[in-house]
Design an enzyme around this catalytic site. Structure first.
Site, PDB file in Angstrom:
ATOM      1  N   HIS A  22     -10.041  -4.022   4.209  1.00  0.00           N
ATOM      2  CA  HIS A  22     -10.721  -4.968   3.335  1.00  0.00           C
ATOM      3  C   HIS A  22     -12.149  -5.178   3.826  1.00  0.00           C
ATOM      4  CE1 HIS A  22      -6.748  -6.948   1.730  1.00  0.00           C
ATOM      5  NE2 HIS A  22      -6.854  -5.671   1.420  1.00  0.00           N
TER       6      HIS A  22
ATOM      7  N   CYS B 246       0.820  -1.219   0.000  1.00  0.00           N
ATOM      8  CA  CYS B 246       0.000   0.000   0.000  1.00  0.00           C
ATOM      9  C   CYS B 246       0.853   1.267   0.000  1.00  0.00           C
ATOM     10  CB  CYS B 246      -0.901   0.038   1.237  1.00  0.00           C
ATOM     11  SG  CYS B 246      -1.944  -1.393   1.494  1.00  0.00           S
TER      12      CYS B 246
ATOM     13  N   HIS C 263     -12.248  -5.352  -3.547  1.00  0.00           N
ATOM     14  CA  HIS C 263     -10.997  -5.291  -2.767  1.00  0.00           C
ATOM     15  C   HIS C 263     -11.200  -4.621  -1.408  1.00  0.00           C
ATOM     16  CE1 HIS C 263      -6.395  -4.284  -2.904  1.00  0.00           C
ATOM     17  NE2 HIS C 263      -6.836  -4.276  -1.657  1.00  0.00           N
TER      18      HIS C 263
ATOM     19  N   GLU D  42     -28.215  10.810   8.259  1.00  0.00           N
ATOM     20  CA  GLU D  42     -27.613  11.622   9.316  1.00  0.00           C
ATOM     21  C   GLU D  42     -26.102  11.413   9.441  1.00  0.00           C
ATOM     22  OE1 GLU D  42     -27.680  14.345  12.639  1.00  0.00           O
ATOM     23  OE2 GLU D  42     -29.028  13.970  10.939  1.00  0.00           O
TER      24      GLU D  42
ATOM     25  N   HIS E 293      -6.278   1.716   5.034  1.00  0.00           N
ATOM     26  CA  HIS E 293      -6.747   0.812   3.975  1.00  0.00           C
ATOM     27  C   HIS E 293      -7.323  -0.428   4.630  1.00  0.00           C
ATOM     28  CE1 HIS E 293      -7.176  -1.706   0.538  1.00  0.00           C
ATOM     29  NE2 HIS E 293      -6.113  -2.455   0.793  1.00  0.00           N
TER      30      HIS E 293
END
EC number: 4.2.1.109
Length: 250
Positions: free
Chosen positions: A123, A103, A211, A146, A121
């Protein structure tokens, strides 16, 4: 202890470990998937970024297992530097060598393009399912809920050209998140992510089809709030879609 680390519970390396455990319990970073990075915005060098390594069980992560980079992208420190040829965790085989998270180039894109303080990040199954339910879409939209008020209202500053937070989104606003297609290798998402960040200045997250999701914020706590709020909205959107309720109210 290396100058890059501290016993303070608010130090980025320690916060990453804390959040990884929390996110693991939420089912967002299972099986070594996902990742977190935090920029040391309150430290002596706010361009220093701490990044969780690849292939490590997130709930077992230790602070000294972090990679340290300096923006725009130079790696300053690897956990291999302090390991005497062996991993820092007893969970790992003696031959294990730490690798930067795949990443990393995507995290750095968020810092360099949005001046983020943290990038997450996950999953998340809600993120994955939302991209599957709307597989013919290049963006995800939702309004009149809301929880949208937890997200930032972002605008491009006409003088600097930078995206800045000018407040919070309101109940009547429409949240729009870009969706990019997945690739066989995480780092190959970089160009698509950068294009999405550029084309959607009002978004603080990018969905990756089949992903997961990348979420960033001006601080680690804001990024955490945005991530939680978006996951709530995605879960609700799935239920609304199943019930035949439009996600954007006319």
């Amino acid at each position: 202890m290396s100058s890059f680390f501290s016993d303070s519970p608010t130090h980025p390396a320690n916060l990453i470990c804390e959040l990884c455990r929390l996110f693991y319990n939420n089912g967002w970073v299972t099986g070594t998937g996902g990742g977190i990075s935090i920029r040391d915005v309150d430290g002596p060098n706010p361009n220093i970024v701490y990044i969780a390594p690849s292939g490590i069980q997130k709930e077992r992560l230790q602070p000294r297992e972090m990679f340290v980079a300096e923006l725009p992208g130079k790696i300053l420190r690897s956990p291999n530097d302090d390991s005497d040829g062996q991993p820092l965790s007893p969970d790992l085989a003696k031959s294990f060598r730490y690798k930067p998270s795949a990443c990393t180039p995507l995290f750095l894109s968020c810092y360099n393009m949005r001046d983020a303080g943290a990038c997450i990040h996950t999953h998340s199954q809600n993120a994955v399912m939302a991209t599957l339910l709307f597989e013919d879409k290049v963006e995800f939209s939702m309004s009149h809920i809301e929880q949208i008020k937890a997200l930032p209202h972002l605008q491009v500053d006409s003088d600097t050209g930078k995206v800045q937070k000018v407040g919070s989104m309101q109940f009547y606003d429409t949240m729009v998140l870009p969706i990019i297609d997945n690739t066989p290798h995480e780092e190959d998402l970089t160009d698509s992510l950068q294009e999405a960040i550029k084309n959607y200045p009002g978004a603080t997250a990018v969905l990756v089809r089949r992903h997961g999701i990348y979420v960033w914020g001006e601080t680690v706590w804001k990024a955490k709030v945005y991530n939680e709020a978006i996951d709530y909205l995605l879960e609700l959107a799935i239920k609304m879609h199943q019930a035949g309720i439009p996600l954007v109210k006319k």
